[in-house]
Design an enzyme around this catalytic site. Sequence first.
Site, PDB file in Angstrom:
ATOM      1  CG  ASP A 179      83.517  15.875 -10.651  1.00 42.32           C
ATOM      2  OD1 ASP A 179      84.314  15.302 -11.420  1.00 42.32           O
ATOM      3  OD2 ASP A 179      82.326  16.052 -10.938  1.00 42.32           O
ATOM      4  CG  HIS A 180      88.036  11.320 -10.946  1.00 42.48           C
ATOM      5  ND1 HIS A 180      86.821  10.711 -10.871  1.00 42.48           N
ATOM      6  CD2 HIS A 180      88.601  10.852 -12.082  1.00 42.48           C
ATOM      7  CE1 HIS A 180      86.650   9.907 -11.912  1.00 42.48           C
ATOM      8  NE2 HIS A 180      87.724   9.982 -12.670  1.00 42.48           N
ATOM      9  CG  HIS A 242      82.730  12.670 -13.670  1.00 41.45           C
ATOM     10  ND1 HIS A 242      83.224  13.124 -12.483  1.00 41.45           N
ATOM     11  CD2 HIS A 242      82.702  11.311 -13.562  1.00 41.45           C
ATOM     12  CE1 HIS A 242      83.495  12.098 -11.691  1.00 41.45           C
ATOM     13  NE2 HIS A 242      83.170  10.994 -12.322  1.00 41.45           N
TER      14      HIS A 242
HETATM   15  N1  LIG Z   1      86.839   2.758  -7.010  1.00 37.38           N
HETATM   16  C1  LIG Z   1      86.819   3.822  -7.804  1.00 37.38           C
HETATM   17  O1  LIG Z   1      87.460   3.897  -8.849  1.00 37.38           O
HETATM   18  C2  LIG Z   1      85.996   4.998  -7.422  1.00 37.38           C
HETATM   19  C3  LIG Z   1      85.357   5.060  -6.207  1.00 37.38           C
HETATM   20  N2  LIG Z   1      84.655   6.185  -5.856  1.00 37.38           N
HETATM   21  C4  LIG Z   1      84.002   6.280  -4.551  1.00 37.38           C
HETATM   22  O2  LIG Z   1      84.939   6.033  -3.514  1.00 37.38           O
HETATM   23  C5  LIG Z   1      84.297   5.398  -2.416  1.00 37.38           C
HETATM   24  C6  LIG Z   1      85.021   4.088  -2.119  1.00 37.38           C
HETATM   25  O3  LIG Z   1      84.940   3.269  -3.267  1.00 37.38           O
HETATM   26  P1  LIG Z   1      85.757   1.908  -3.430  1.00 37.38           P
HETATM   27  O4  LIG Z   1      87.128   2.036  -2.891  1.00 37.38           O
HETATM   28  O5  LIG Z   1      85.583   1.501  -4.834  1.00 37.38           O
HETATM   29  O6  LIG Z   1      84.907   0.922  -2.495  1.00 37.38           O
HETATM   30  P2  LIG Z   1      85.343  -0.498  -1.911  1.00 37.38           P
HETATM   31  O7  LIG Z   1      84.087  -1.244  -1.673  1.00 37.38           O
HETATM   32  O8  LIG Z   1      86.405  -1.133  -2.717  1.00 37.38           O
HETATM   33  O9  LIG Z   1      85.998  -0.126  -0.507  1.00 37.38           O
HETATM   34  C7  LIG Z   1      85.234   0.272   0.607  1.00 37.38           C
HETATM   35  C8  LIG Z   1      86.147   0.455   1.793  1.00 37.38           C
HETATM   36  O10 LIG Z   1      85.357   0.818   2.917  1.00 37.38           O
HETATM   37  C9  LIG Z   1      85.713  -0.020   4.034  1.00 37.38           C
HETATM   38  N3  LIG Z   1      84.535  -0.141   4.878  1.00 37.38           N
HETATM   39  C10 LIG Z   1      83.306  -0.582   4.533  1.00 37.38           C
HETATM   40  N4  LIG Z   1      82.466  -0.520   5.569  1.00 37.38           N
HETATM   41  C11 LIG Z   1      83.174  -0.033   6.613  1.00 37.38           C
HETATM   42  C12 LIG Z   1      82.877   0.247   7.969  1.00 37.38           C
HETATM   43  N5  LIG Z   1      81.649   0.061   8.489  1.00 37.38           N
HETATM   44  N6  LIG Z   1      83.841   0.745   8.748  1.00 37.38           N
HETATM   45  C13 LIG Z   1      85.093   0.965   8.247  1.00 37.38           C
HETATM   46  N7  LIG Z   1      85.432   0.719   6.983  1.00 37.38           N
HETATM   47  C14 LIG Z   1      84.495   0.214   6.170  1.00 37.38           C
HETATM   48  C15 LIG Z   1      86.138  -1.326   3.366  1.00 37.38           C
HETATM   49  O11 LIG Z   1      87.023  -2.074   4.149  1.00 37.38           O
HETATM   50  P3  LIG Z   1      86.581  -3.256   5.152  1.00 37.38           P
HETATM   51  O12 LIG Z   1      85.668  -4.147   4.398  1.00 37.38           O
HETATM   52  O13 LIG Z   1      87.889  -3.885   5.529  1.00 37.38           O
HETATM   53  O14 LIG Z   1      85.935  -2.573   6.280  1.00 37.38           O
HETATM   54  C16 LIG Z   1      86.922  -0.775   2.181  1.00 37.38           C
HETATM   55  O15 LIG Z   1      88.212  -0.403   2.589  1.00 37.38           O
HETATM   56  C17 LIG Z   1      82.835   5.241  -2.819  1.00 37.38           C
HETATM   57  O16 LIG Z   1      82.122   6.347  -2.370  1.00 37.38           O
HETATM   58  C18 LIG Z   1      82.908   5.255  -4.350  1.00 37.38           C
HETATM   59  O17 LIG Z   1      81.694   5.665  -4.926  1.00 37.38           O
HETATM   60  C19 LIG Z   1      84.590   7.271  -6.687  1.00 37.38           C
HETATM   61  C20 LIG Z   1      85.196   7.270  -7.912  1.00 37.38           C
HETATM   62  C21 LIG Z   1      85.925   6.124  -8.400  1.00 37.38           C
HETATM   63  O1  LIG Z   2      83.469   8.433 -11.358  1.00 35.01           O
HETATM   64  C1  LIG Z   2      83.534   7.542 -12.188  1.00 35.01           C
HETATM   65  O2  LIG Z   2      84.428   7.651 -13.168  1.00 35.01           O
HETATM   66  C2  LIG Z   2      84.878   6.506 -13.879  1.00 35.01           C
HETATM   67  C3  LIG Z   2      85.581   7.025 -15.139  1.00 35.01           C
HETATM   68  O3  LIG Z   2      86.680   7.807 -14.763  1.00 35.01           O
HETATM   69  P1  LIG Z   2      87.916   8.003 -15.754  1.00 35.01           P
HETATM   70  O4  LIG Z   2      88.814   8.921 -15.022  1.00 35.01           O
HETATM   71  O5  LIG Z   2      88.493   6.633 -15.968  1.00 35.01           O
HETATM   72  O6  LIG Z   2      87.372   8.559 -17.021  1.00 35.01           O
HETATM   73  C4  LIG Z   2      83.738   5.575 -14.223  1.00 35.01           C
HETATM   74  O7  LIG Z   2      84.250   4.366 -14.737  1.00 35.01           O
HETATM   75  C5  LIG Z   2      82.945   5.263 -12.981  1.00 35.01           C
HETATM   76  O8  LIG Z   2      81.789   4.502 -13.339  1.00 35.01           O
HETATM   77  C6  LIG Z   2      82.491   6.520 -12.269  1.00 35.01           C
HETATM   78  O9  LIG Z   2      81.984   6.178 -10.988  1.00 35.01           O
END
Ligand SMILES: NC(=O)C1=CN([C@@H]2O[C@H](COP(=O)(O)OP(=O)(O)OC[C@H]3O[C@@H](n4cnc5c(N)ncnc54)[C@H](OP(=O)(O)O)[C@@H]3O)[C@@H](O)[C@H]2O)C=CC1
Ligand SMILES: O=C1O[C@H](COP(=O)(O)O)[C@@H](O)[C@H](O)[C@H]1O
Length: 506
Positions: A179-180, A242
């Site tokens: 939970d960041h 959060h």
């Molecule tokens: N982005 C953010 O700021 C935040 C994200 N999170 C959580 O982090 C996690 C990742 O989010 P996010 O980075 O945004 O997601 P993205 O959709 O940007 O990235 C998903 C990643 O998973 C890989 N992937 C998808 N399917 C497969 C598969 N079958 N096998 C291997 N790799 C796979 C994709 O690469 P490829 O397509 O090349 O396989 C890609 O690298 C989620 O649970 C999200 O809720 C939580 C807080 C904030």
């Molecule tokens: O986990 C999440 O947090 C962001 C907000 O994070 P912050 O560190 O920028 O305050 C939020 O935008 C996103 O929807 C949620 O998945």
Amino acid sequence: MTDAVILLFGATGDLARRKLYPAIYSLYRERKLGDRFAVIGLARRPRTNEQFREDVHDSIKEFARYNVTKDEQWESFAEHFEYMSLDTNNIDAFKELGTMTNRLDTKFEVGGNRLFYLALSPELFGNVSNNLKEGGLLETSGWARLVIEKPFGYDLPSAEKLNAQIRKVFEEKDVYRIDHYLGKEMVQNINVVRFANAFFEPLWNNKYIANIQITLSETVGVEDRGSYYDHSGALRDMGQNHMLQTLAMIAMEPPSRLSPEDIRDEKVKVFRSLRGFQTASEVRSNTVRGQYSSGTMKGNQVPGYRQESSVNPESTTETFFAARVFVDNFRWAGVPFYIRTGKRLPLKTTEVVVEFKNVPNNVYLSKKHKLEPNLLVFRVNPMEGIYFKMNAKQPGSEGTILPISMDFCQSCQIGLNTPEAYERLLYDAARGDSTYFTRWDEVALAWKYVDKIASAWAERTDNLMLYPAGTWGPDQAQQLLSEDGFKWWPVNGQDEGEVAWEMNQK
Ligand SMILES: NC(=O)C1=CN([C@@H]2O[C@H](COP(=O)(O)OP(=O)(O)OC[C@H]3O[C@@H](n4cnc5c(N)ncnc54)[C@H](OP(=O)(O)O)[C@@H]3O)[C@@H](O)[C@H]2O)C=CC1
Ligand SMILES: O=C1O[C@H](COP(=O)(O)O)[C@@H](O)[C@H](O)[C@H]1O
């Protein structure tokens, strides 16, 4: 930091790019990460090691708090990064991954430690942990820890199912649920301010505190995350994790020691004391849900949620919610905790306001000298600091009372270069310190509380209020406090609508 091979699933994703590579680089620059480490980037799309290192470089250049140049230091950092194209459903690929991990373990003298970081969609978590076992990746002489991103489930039943899948493979002590917000400096500072100062703790109860307000406001809209967010909404995306975690940090009893289990035990007691809602009508009178319609942000017209390209045009998902929460225990009986979060609000800010009760006998009470309540404010982001509002005599006046502030601005005084939440959390996971990760019982109790709200909301759609982008949510969120004789205090010490303090906005 302990030596480790970091196996980063989701290596080509948004989280890895924006947060994880910059965090690893900062740890390296600060010498918290020595030379005995390797990062294996894992995702389906093909990448050579060189391309992968280039991607990592670009992400660091764009998002890290340290500058990067392609010098010798960069080269020796980059050689720790290798890439393997892997589909998480392909068990044979995990066997190959085991061979690669062993090779890098030997090359960098890591000693068998493995940190599996799942920056993946949650549907894949169970399968990955199973394949890690089947692929032999847990057979190692060192430790093996699993770091998983949120969301941890969609509701209590799905979280239980997910937990059962993971726990078939990993013991609870080796599961690090992120939970960041718990990695944020000022959220961690709540405990220090409370438990390391003699003057707050005696007042930290229902005798002296009138109410507590927690605001997590964002200026961004849903952007391209509709496929996830439209099924989640603000309550599940921010509330279950959060917001309730921040509330628990404010409300918990002092732990007898600073061990991870002692601290998390105290938080669990808070979650157990949350007054659950018994009926849908109780939910309606204590919560507000809203969705942004088109409006103006910083002078620019922005579309409403339903007009966003990644969202169902008839969506009834909330992008805002507010709630009145009670913690039914000896310390907090009768004190309302008001929580609110939303997208497309006027400011990006996270703030906790502790409003104290009035003095018992106000000798200054007259029309001229209405006293403002004392406020203690934790500013979590983008400004980091602590602000205390009190009353004092206006110099030179005949006893005019003015609210004045004692303002400790951490981000101004120590410098803006404070560690990012992900740096702290990665560092802690590698050191085996799970204090600021969520334990299963916390997660389950938080879902139990939130599920009641979600199911009451799902019964009817007429409880979804539209609010124009750029405003502080539906009027009903103000009423939640005004019916108790309170108001939301302006965040960042400002009048609502002012944006001059807005810093480092997305
Ligand atoms: N982005 C953010 O700021 C935040 C994200 N999170 C959580 O982090 C996690 C990742 O989010 P996010 O980075 O945004 O997601 P993205 O959709 O940007 O990235 C998903 C990643 O998973 C890989 N992937 C998808 N399917 C497969 C598969 N079958 N096998 C291997 N790799 C796979 C994709 O690469 P490829 O397509 O090349 O396989 C890609 O690298 C989620 O649970 C999200 O809720 C939580 C807080 C904030
Ligand atoms: O986990 C999440 O947090 C962001 C907000 O994070 P912050 O560190 O920028 O305050 C939020 O935008 C996103 O929807 C949620 O998945």
